[in-house]
Design a protein around this motif. Structure first.
Motif, short mmCIF file in Angstrom:
data_model
loop_
_atom_site.label_atom_id
_atom_site.label_comp_id
_atom_site.label_asym_id
_atom_site.label_seq_id
_atom_site.Cartn_x
_atom_site.Cartn_y
_atom_site.Cartn_z
N VAL A 143 1.31 -1.30 0.02
CA VAL A 143 -0.14 0.16 0.25
C VAL A 143 0.56 0.90 0.10
N VAL A 146 2.58 2.14 -3.17
CA VAL A 146 1.41 2.48 -4.03
C VAL A 146 1.50 4.08 -3.64
N ASP A 147 0.70 4.31 -2.79
CA ASP A 147 0.21 5.84 -2.88
C ASP A 147 1.95 6.91 -2.36
N THR A 149 4.27 6.84 0.30
CA THR A 149 4.89 6.87 1.19
C THR A 149 5.87 6.13 1.34
N LYS B 164 -4.04 8.89 -3.02
CA LYS B 164 -3.59 8.02 -3.28
C LYS B 164 -3.28 7.49 -2.36
N LYS B 165 -3.57 8.21 -0.33
CA LYS B 165 -3.16 7.72 0.24
C LYS B 165 -5.48 6.39 0.69
N ALA B 168 -4.93 3.68 -2.86
CA ALA B 168 -3.75 2.36 -2.77
C ALA B 168 -4.20 1.42 -1.63
N ALA B 169 -4.66 1.90 -0.50
CA ALA B 169 -5.48 1.19 0.96
C ALA B 169 -6.41 0.28 -0.28
N GLY B 172 -5.24 -2.40 -2.46
CA GLY B 172 -4.48 -3.82 -1.67
C GLY B 172 -6.21 -4.70 -1.39
N TYR B 173 -6.81 -3.58 0.02
CA TYR B 173 -8.19 -5.22 0.37
C TYR B 173 -8.84 -5.21 -0.42
N LEU B 198 -3.66 5.08 -10.86
CA LEU B 198 -3.32 5.52 -9.44
C LEU B 198 -3.24 3.39 -9.09
#
Lengths: 735, 316
Positions: A143, A146-147, A149, B164-165, B168-169, B172-173, B198
């Motif tokens: 994650v 991708v984001d 961090t 993005k945060k 992405a999560a 992923g989930y 993304l």
């Protein structure tokens, strides 16, 4: 020199594939073909084999097929004399190596005792090596890939020459938010062991992950990357092209080879190139510099340890993020309009009574040290209260996608960036800057160095796509400022000349602007070098830079394509862009005509040009004007009819700059058609208008343009024209 | 000659977005004509309505809005259950309002645990939204995604500053993303493109175009939604073919009309009906604007709205 590297890689891969083939044979003999093999808690089997080949290996009996595949992939070792093209075979050899490693490492999970600490996030006192990450860790950490961090990882093989260097490299990578995956050894030592000796905490939590001491353990880094492509990129197992491309474009990873590069390392490095991961080495090995599979170079060597991290970041094309502007005062747009009076002021810089210069230039990547900020001369705190000093700010940037044309655009931002700091007043640009620093800011510890910190942070965050490195020099010493000023003035002159020489004919691409579609849904601006956006805020270079900075934004490149009508300024490519972008309302645009398919307006125009049919010319009225115009409407009434994306022949909204352009309604007779302008506008643009008057061979043309003092109706305009002998009277009819 | 009604055929179609998993699934979008124009195309999924639940007892609500939930306002799990079991909510929308850093500042972990509890205890899909603070919402939504892995929730709000945060999560989930843009058709498209780049599949995104209540900017919302739908259907713009949601109750119930006592404004009429009607009217307007998912508050307003939906789409 890549022949030497790839020969070694191919040699290495032969050894590895044969070794693994033997190990697989022995394991089958010992445990039987039905013995289960798996990595801990994963749905991706042996991830490289699953991702690249789409083969789910679940038991030992599945392996011989893969071994066979690897053997077929192995190219012959290149001949010393008559060698064939080698990059393709070298990459194949690398792939065979990684597929073999995948099996070699899986076999370790049959060993007793297990050499790894499975399912653990962090190392404990007895167990240093973690082996493969399970899916839970992969997802959680993926994650972050991708984001953004954690933009990627450094796969480090070998060891630093000493513990101190190891710690320094690890720290530096951590500061860049990268994961550090460690495997293999150099002279029997791995970097993870060096870090452990120095008491550094290791594991996924600190992003310093020791995989294993064999070179094959480096495969867990690649397995991780391959699983990320499947889990986050939605790539199907076996679709190797997409897996590799995903990694090249999105996972910012690289190999850092510390120590003597063996054939086996070469083989593994060749494998990583398939994923787009370059190798950076500290030893003196040959390099592979041309761009091809990787984004930039493939192998860069002999890099000193204090530069190895920044070199790796540069070669992989990784972008640096600076989260917060590190200054002791508040920072934000709210402080842009802040005034600092004489009483609140600690010191004044530049301004009308001292020298000042703000200059941005670009340099090659290896000549710029990112984050370096240097002050020559006294800092603010050493300046007497209420005093005045000269100031020079030199910003040197470097970037793979940086272009000289972007320098003035970056330079213009210095004003905003500095002005956002609380307690800093900034006015002007180039050599007419004027700054004040408040007493309050000084109490909080504001220093000249903070100018550099602000610029470094903001350029990184705003211009990430074009700028990779930023260095700032600040001068408060008189002669240094003078030196910079002289240099800057020479460059500015060149820049201005280049900009003036930039013509529509000289480029093949224009830029669109659809920023205003929020309120004028069908309006599209086409920005050309000789016709800036009608708001006057975006010229062609701005459009070009804006596109590089934000490729999905409102400024898109528009290829001119085939010429439809040279005089009117019509191109096939422009029309093909405008039609769908205006939501199928505008079929065609002329760049140079007010009568024939003129460009539309959103409503932000600096001026409006209107045809006066009887006068056989045009009048121009600007936004600041409130007077009645000869067409019978004031600016505000006109604005209501011209805006909103409508195409109205006889009316255009435009920038002031366009009046002085050689292409100003050139299809309809051009500059000579101007018969009326408000006095204030005429005086404001006097230099430009006089220059154009001379260019068209009528030096006194400026005086032939009527203002509201001469005429307020079309009849009066004609009267005035007759009196002064306006050339438009002799021209062919406009309509 | 017999009269043939003119039909409008559209080139594009809105993607179908599935929220939830297993037997608790709700489908949004999938239509290929403008709102209510059942004669022009197909509407496989009618607009859906979620009831909202807050993670802490609301303080400034109109008495009429509180009444249906009076016994459960202090217990979000019970509240969610009541919304489903008593008021037949098709989905539940959990507002994690107390995560607001300028308010109680509840941590992401705690909030995510609550989201999981609520999700586990209801038989309909769950929507989870933050407090509206972009940075914190990113952190909270990412944690919610992790803790509720695989449940295919609709999480948000993703905005330009945190997409993005959250994106992405969500990838992923395995969740869907609620993406909000500030009432602008191009910005809405840009956010879709950013999420797409993304790696968030476009059939896992629902657009929130910024919703104004009746009398408080609903005409802007209407315009933007109409233009999004026209871009999607007429111009076949792939990046716009996503269902639209409206977080509307929060806006409706803070209007003067929904809250002001009749003594203070005698011409306004009975307060007990006013808020409900205001919410229902806003909902109907949004249905006509092309919404696929409404986040509503009062069960009676929901009932009225559903009646209209059925009349409009099923001719009942």
């Amino acid at each position: 020199m890549s022949r030497i590297i790839l020969t070694a890689a191919i040699r290495g891969s032969h050894a590895i594939v044969n070794r693994v083939a033997k190990k697989v044979e022995e394991a089958i003999e010992k445990f039987g073909p039905d013995q289960k093999v798996e990595l801990p808690n994963t749905g991706y089997y042996l991830p490289i084999i699953w991702g690249i080949l789409g083969i789910p290996v679940t038991k030992l009996g599945d392996m011989p097929r893969v071994v066979e595949y690897c053997k077929n992939l192995l190219p012959p070792i290149p001949d010393e004399k008559n060698w064939l093209p080698y990059l393709g075979p070298g990459l194949d050899a690398g792939m065979a190596t990684l597929l073999s490693y995948d099996m070699e490492e899986a076999l370790k999970y049959l060993e007793d005792p297990l050499p790894y600490l499975p399912l653990a996030e962090d190392c404990d006192d007895e167990h240093l090596w973690l082996g493969a990450a399970d899916d839970r860790i992969m997802r959680k950490r993926g994650v972050e890939f991708v984001d953004g961090t954690a933009p990627g990882f450094a796969a480090i093989v070998g060891a630093a020459p000493d513990n101190e260097t190891a710690v320094k490299i690890a720290k530096e990578l951590q500061e860049k938010n990268l994961y550090v995956f460690m495997a293999s050894d150099h002279n029997g030592v791995n970097m993870a062991e060096q870090l452990k000796e120095e008491g550094v905490q290791l594991g996924w939590t600190t992003r310093l992950v020791p995989f294993g001491k064999d070179t094959s353990a480096a495969i867990h880094a690649m397995g991780f990357a391959t699983r990320v492509a499947m889990a986050f990129g939605g790539v199907k197992p076996g679709d190797y092209v997409k897996i590799l491309r995903y990694n090249k474009n999105r996972v910012f990873a690289f190999v850092m080879a510390l120590g003597h590069v063996t054939d086996e390392w070469y083989a593994a490095a060749a494998g990583c190139i398939n994923w787009g991961f370059p190798t950076i080495a500290d030893s003196n090995i040959p390099q592979i510099l041309p761009t091809g599979v990787c984004t930039y170079e493939h192998v860069v060597s002999n890099v000193p340890h204090d530069q190895i991290v920044s070199k790796a970041i540069e070669v992989r094309g990784l972008k640096i993020q600076v989260a917060k502007v590190p200054v002791p005062v508040s920072y934000g747009p709210a402080f842009e309009g802040e005034r600092i009076g004489k009483d609140a002021m600690h010191v004044e810089l530049a301004g009308p009574k001292a020298m000042g210069v703000e200059f941005c230039t670009s340099a090659p990547l290896d000549e710029v040290q990112d984050g370096k900020i240097e002050l020559v001369g006294p800092d603010f705190k050493d300046m007497e209260e209420g005093s005045r000093h000269s100031l020079g700010i030199l910003v040197t940037v470097a970037g793979r996608k940086m272009q000289e044309d972007f320098e003035p655009i970056l330079e213009r931002q210095i004003h905003h960036f500095l002005n956002w700091a609380e307690g800093v007043l900034h006015i002007g640009q180039r050599d007419i800057i004027w700054l004040r620093i408040s007493k309050k800011a000084m109490e909080k510890g504001f220093s000249a160095i903070h100018f550099g910190k602000i610029l470094h942070a903001r350029f990184h965050s705003e211009f990430n796509n074009i700028v990779d490195k930023i260095q700032v020099n600040i001068y408060t010493e008189e002669d240094k400022v003078k030196l910079l000023l002289d240099k800057a003035r020479t460059v500015w002159k060149e820049r201005d000349e280049r900009l003036a020489g930039l013509t529509d004919d000289a480029v093949d691409t224009f830029y669109s602007c659809t920023l205003c579609q929020s309120f004028a849904p069908n309006h599209v601006c086409i920005i050309t070098p000789e016709r800036p956006g009608l708001c006057g805020a975006y010229n062609w270079l701005d459009g070009k830079a804006a596109y590089e900075i934000n490729p999905t934004g409102p400024n898109q490149p528009v290829k001119k394509g085939e010429v439809v009508d040279e005089k009117l300024g019509k191109w096939k490519g422009v029309d093909e862009f405008v039609y769908p972008t205006s939501h199928n309302t505008i079929q065609s645009f002329s760049a140079y005509s007010i009568m024939n398919d003129p460009m539309t307006s959103c409503g932000c125009f600096e001026c409006i040009t209107v045809v006066l049919p009887m006068a056989n010319g045009v009048m121009i009225v600007d936004r600041d004007s409130t007077c009645m115009t000869p067409c019978g409407m004031t600016f505000s009434t006109l604005a209501g009819t011209v805006g909103g994306g409508l195409q109205t022949p006889g009316f255009i909204g435009m920038s002031k700059f366009y009046i002085g352009s050689k292409k100003f309604i050139s299809a309809d007779g051009g500059f000579k058609r101007i018969v009326w302008m408000p006095k204030a506008l005429k005086e404001q643009l006097k230099d430009m208008l006089v220059k154009r008057s001379e260019e068209i061979g009528i030096p006194d043309f400026y005086d032939k343009i009527a203002t509201e003092e001469d005429a307020t109706t079309e009849e009066e305009v004609i009267e005035f024209m007759n009196k002064v002998g306006h050339p438009a009277l002799e021209m062919e009819p406009m309509m | 000659m017999a009269f043939t009604p003119p039909l409008e055929k559209y080139a594009g179609k809105i993607r179908e977005v599935v929220i939830g998993k297993g037997d608790k699934v709700v489908k949004l979008g999938g239509h290929n004509a403008m709102p209510g124009c059942i004669f022009d195309g197909d509407f496989p999924n009618l607009p859906k309505i979620a009831l909202e639940v807050f993670d802490s007892a609301p303080e400034d609500w109109a008495p009429e809005a509180i009444k249906p939930y009076e016994d459960v306002v202090n217990d979000p799990v019970a509240w969610a259950k009541k919304a489903v079991d008593v008021y037949n909510a098709e989905l539940v929308c959990l507002h994690l309002k107390s995560t607001d850093p300028n308010g109680e500042n509840v941590g992401a972990d705690e909030a995510a645990q609550l989201a999981k509890k609520v999700s586990d205890s209801i038989s309909v899909p769950l929507i989870v939204l933050g407090s509206g603070n972009a940075e914190k919402d990113g952190e909270v939504a990412a944690k919610v995604c992790e803790v509720c892995a695989g449940q295919n929730l609709l999480v948000g709000l993703a905005v330009e500053d945190n997409y993005k945060k959250i994106g992405a999560a969500a990838i992923g989930y395995g969740h869907c993303v609620a993406a909000q843009s500030p009432i602008d058709v191009n910005l809405a498209k840009q956010l879709n493109i950013l999420l797409d780049n993304l790696g968030v599949p476009l059939d896992k995104i629902v657009m929130e175009p910024s919703t104004g209540a009746l009398g408080y900017g609903i005409e802007y919302t209407y315009s933007v939604m109409e233009r999004i739908e026209l871009a999607a259907l007429s111009q076949n713009d792939d990046k716009m073919q996503l269902p639209i949601m409206n977080i509307m109750a929060v806006e409706t119930w803070k209007t003067r009309e929904a809250k002001l006592d009749v003594d203070a404004e005698p011409t306004f009429g009975d307060l007990s009906k006013r808020g409900i009607l205001w919410e229902a009217m806003t909902a109907v307007d949004l249905i006509l604007s092309g919404t696929s998912l409404l986040i509503m508050r009062h069960p009676e307003a929901v009932r009225l709205t559903k009646e209209i939906i059925e009349e409009l789409y099923l001719g009942k």
